[in-house]
Design an enzyme around this catalytic site. Structure first.
Site, PDB file in Angstrom:
ATOM      1  N   HIS A 230       0.451  -1.161  -0.439  1.00  0.00           N
ATOM      2  CA  HIS A 230       0.112  -0.240   0.160  1.00  0.00           C
ATOM      3  C   HIS A 230       0.807   1.408   0.202  1.00  0.00           C
ATOM      4  O   HIS A 230       2.259   1.110   0.087  1.00  0.00           O
ATOM      5  CB  HIS A 230      -0.614  -0.183   0.858  1.00  0.00           C
ATOM      6  CG  HIS A 230       0.106  -0.108   2.490  1.00  0.00           C
ATOM      7  ND1 HIS A 230      -0.279  -1.244   3.531  1.00  0.00           N
ATOM      8  CD2 HIS A 230      -0.150   1.046   3.219  1.00  0.00           C
ATOM      9  CE1 HIS A 230       0.446  -1.023   4.687  1.00  0.00           C
ATOM     10  NE2 HIS A 230       0.831   0.411   4.088  1.00  0.00           N
TER      11      HIS A 230
ATOM     12  N   HIS B  66       4.366   7.583   3.344  1.00  0.00           N
ATOM     13  CA  HIS B  66       5.108   5.484   3.401  1.00  0.00           C
ATOM     14  C   HIS B  66       4.799   5.187   2.182  1.00  0.00           C
ATOM     15  O   HIS B  66       3.548   5.779   1.377  1.00  0.00           O
ATOM     16  CB  HIS B  66       4.971   5.481   4.352  1.00  0.00           C
ATOM     17  CG  HIS B  66       4.075   4.685   4.602  1.00  0.00           C
ATOM     18  ND1 HIS B  66       2.857   5.056   5.705  1.00  0.00           N
ATOM     19  CD2 HIS B  66       3.646   4.472   4.829  1.00  0.00           C
ATOM     20  CE1 HIS B  66       2.502   4.671   6.229  1.00  0.00           C
ATOM     21  NE2 HIS B  66       2.581   3.427   5.859  1.00  0.00           N
TER      22      HIS B  66
ATOM     23  N   GLU C 220       8.041   1.479   5.032  1.00  0.00           N
ATOM     24  CA  GLU C 220       7.203   0.758   5.545  1.00  0.00           C
ATOM     25  C   GLU C 220       7.395  -0.870   5.192  1.00  0.00           C
ATOM     26  O   GLU C 220       7.132  -0.988   3.910  1.00  0.00           O
ATOM     27  CB  GLU C 220       5.592   0.616   5.876  1.00  0.00           C
ATOM     28  CG  GLU C 220       4.837  -0.438   6.737  1.00  0.00           C
ATOM     29  CD  GLU C 220       3.837   0.003   7.164  1.00  0.00           C
ATOM     30  OE1 GLU C 220       2.593   0.629   6.647  1.00  0.00           O
ATOM     31  OE2 GLU C 220       2.729  -0.458   7.685  1.00  0.00           O
TER      32      GLU C 220
HETATM   33 CO    CO Z   1       0.951   1.905   6.222  1.00  0.00          CO
END
Ligand code: CO
Length: 139
Positions: free
Chosen positions: A7, A82, A131
């Site tokens: 994502h 992120h 991440e």
């Molecule tokens: Co995230």
């Protein structure tokens, strides 16, 4: 070695307003927008917008010590926060990143998808906070 893009995280002042943007401007159906979930230990509320090949993670501050408050002070309308890639094993990934000289922020903890995540400092990745998320079992 990173796996698939899971994502893109977007910090927003209002998740409900951001959901409306994806629904009304970009035509995402309500079925592809998740309920908003409070994550008090992380200091955020999150919801996901599903698109055919990935997700947008909408992140709103929860509480006065939320880790994204400073980001939103700099980016009052919200902004890309992120990028999340999947890895097979978060502890192996953490050790490898450290061995390569990257700055891993904190210990592995449970992320919004219920699997362990770590963050790598933006200074190691051309200004992008990364991440790394353990791939959910069964995927
Ligand atoms: Co995230």
């Amino acid at each position: 070695m990173i796996g698939r893009l899971n994502h893109v995280g977007v910090a927003v002042p209002s998740i409900e307003a951001a959901k409306a943007t994806y629904r009304d401007l970009y035509g995402v159906s309500d079925a592809d927008i998740t309920e908003t979930k409070d994550m008090p230990t992380q200091g955020v509320r999150v919801a996901f917008v599903n698109v055919p090949n990935s997700q947008i993670e909408l992140i709103e501050p929860l509480g006065e010590t939320s880790p994204i408050i400073k980001f939103l002070e700099k980016n009052p309308q919200g902004g890309q926060h992120h990028v999340c890639f999947e890895v097979a094993d978060i502890h192996v990934a953490k050790a490898e990143m450290a061995a390569r000289g990257a700055t891993v922020l904190g210990e592995p903890r449970i992320g919004a998808h219920g699997t362990l995540v770590i963050f790598v400092h933006p200074k190691n990745s051309n200004g992008v906070l990364i991440e790394l998320m353990e791939t959910p079992k069964g995927h």
